[in-house]
Design a protein around this motif. Structure first.
Motif, PDB file in Angstrom:
ATOM      1  N   LEU A   1       0.824  -1.207   0.000  1.00 10.76           N
ATOM      2  CA  LEU A   1       0.000   0.000   0.000  1.00 10.76           C
ATOM      3  C   LEU A   1       0.854   1.252   0.000  1.00 10.76           C
ATOM      4  O   LEU A   1       1.959   1.261   0.533  1.00 10.76           O
ATOM      5  CB  LEU A   1      -0.865   0.055   1.264  1.00 10.76           C
ATOM      6  N   SER A   2       0.269   2.320  -0.532  1.00 11.31           N
ATOM      7  CA  SER A   2       0.886   3.638  -0.430  1.00 11.31           C
ATOM      8  C   SER A   2       0.230   4.442   0.700  1.00 11.31           C
ATOM      9  O   SER A   2       0.581   5.582   0.924  1.00 11.31           O
ATOM     10  CB  SER A   2       0.762   4.390  -1.752  1.00 11.31           C
ATOM     11  N   VAL A   3      -0.698   3.839   1.413  1.00 16.75           N
ATOM     12  CA  VAL A   3      -1.378   4.487   2.538  1.00 16.75           C
ATOM     13  C   VAL A   3      -0.594   4.171   3.812  1.00 16.75           C
ATOM     14  O   VAL A   3      -0.381   3.007   4.138  1.00 16.75           O
ATOM     15  CB  VAL A   3      -2.835   3.980   2.672  1.00 16.75           C
ATOM     16  N   ASP A   4      -0.185   5.214   4.534  1.00 13.16           N
ATOM     17  CA  ASP A   4       0.604   4.967   5.738  1.00 13.16           C
ATOM     18  C   ASP A   4      -0.290   4.629   6.931  1.00 13.16           C
ATOM     19  O   ASP A   4      -1.507   4.742   6.872  1.00 13.16           O
ATOM     20  CB  ASP A   4       1.521   6.149   6.052  1.00 13.16           C
ATOM     21  N   ARG A   5       0.346   4.198   8.004  1.00 12.78           N
ATOM     22  CA  ARG A   5      -0.372   3.720   9.181  1.00 12.78           C
ATOM     23  C   ARG A   5      -1.172   4.820   9.871  1.00 12.78           C
ATOM     24  O   ARG A   5      -2.206   4.553  10.473  1.00 12.78           O
ATOM     25  CB  ARG A   5       0.614   3.086  10.151  1.00 12.78           C
ATOM     26  N   GLU A   6      -0.734   6.062   9.773  1.00 14.98           N
ATOM     27  CA  GLU A   6      -1.477   7.159  10.386  1.00 14.98           C
ATOM     28  C   GLU A   6      -2.845   7.336   9.717  1.00 14.98           C
ATOM     29  O   GLU A   6      -3.805   7.746  10.353  1.00 14.98           O
ATOM     30  CB  GLU A   6      -0.688   8.480  10.310  1.00 14.98           C
ATOM     31  N   ARG A   7      -2.933   7.034   8.435  1.00 17.83           N
ATOM     32  CA  ARG A   7      -4.210   7.157   7.715  1.00 17.83           C
ATOM     33  C   ARG A   7      -5.037   5.882   7.786  1.00 17.83           C
ATOM     34  O   ARG A   7      -6.265   5.939   7.699  1.00 17.83           O
ATOM     35  CB  ARG A   7      -3.950   7.518   6.252  1.00 17.83           C
ATOM     36  N   ALA A   8      -4.382   4.726   7.917  1.00 18.05           N
ATOM     37  CA  ALA A   8      -5.120   3.460   7.967  1.00 18.05           C
ATOM     38  C   ALA A   8      -4.303   2.423   8.727  1.00 18.05           C
ATOM     39  O   ALA A   8      -3.321   1.904   8.205  1.00 18.05           O
ATOM     40  CB  ALA A   8      -5.430   2.968   6.556  1.00 18.05           C
ATOM     41  N   ASP A   9      -4.731   2.126   9.945  1.00 18.07           N
ATOM     42  CA  ASP A   9      -4.058   1.095  10.726  1.00 18.07           C
ATOM     43  C   ASP A   9      -4.652  -0.272  10.384  1.00 18.07           C
ATOM     44  O   ASP A   9      -5.517  -0.393   9.515  1.00 18.07           O
ATOM     45  CB  ASP A   9      -4.159   1.402  12.220  1.00 18.07           C
ATOM     46  N   ALA A  10      -4.200  -1.307  11.068  1.00 19.08           N
ATOM     47  CA  ALA A  10      -4.638  -2.672  10.766  1.00 19.08           C
ATOM     48  C   ALA A  10      -6.154  -2.827  10.900  1.00 19.08           C
ATOM     49  O   ALA A  10      -6.798  -3.455  10.059  1.00 19.08           O
ATOM     50  CB  ALA A  10      -3.916  -3.671  11.673  1.00 19.08           C
TER      51      ALA A  10
END
Length: 128
Positions: free
Chosen positions: A73-82
């Motif tokens: 993914l190009s979405v980081d953890r701040e925007r989408a966690d597990a």
């Protein structure tokens, strides 16, 4: 009690997981998502932010089936966690299932007995 080593702390900070269990329609489905941003800066993929392993286990009549898929993914953890990513994956299949219901039930696609192997073939090409 000993504190975890720096390497273990580093791994724990970069790994995240979430799981759900759904029961219904005579089966149990277990979903486990594991995310890691450990490879950021080491993967030659523009915008790489997370790697995901999604494990789906379905138990039906005592038989267990497991499917594992991997995603980047190009979405980081701040925007989408597990947790958010697992909700997204589940929501995607809801859309997919509703689409197939329309095709199968409303449009009668499953009742159609035409198969690609039985369509007549043209022996000569059309000329204009």
């Amino acid at each position: 009690m000993d504190a975890p080593s720096c390497g273990v702390q580093f791994q724990q900070q970069q790994l995240e997981n979430h799981s759900t269990v759904d029961k219904g329609h005579g089966h149990v489905e277990i979903r486990v998502i594991e995310t890691s941003n450990r490879l950021v800066g080491h993967v030659d993929w523009p915008g790489f932010a997370q790697a995901i392993r999604l494990t789906r286990t379905r138990i039906l009549g005592g038989e267990r089936q497991t499917e594992i898929s991997y995603t980047i993914l190009s979405v980081d953890r701040e925007r989408a966690d597990a947790r958010e990513l697992l909700k997204f994956v589940r929501g995607h299949w809801g859309i997919e299932n509703r689409l197939h219901w329309v095709r199968d039930v409303v449009m009668g696609e499953e009742k159609c007995r035409t198969r690609t192997g039985g369509i007549p073939k043209i022996s000569q090409p059309f000329e204009m």
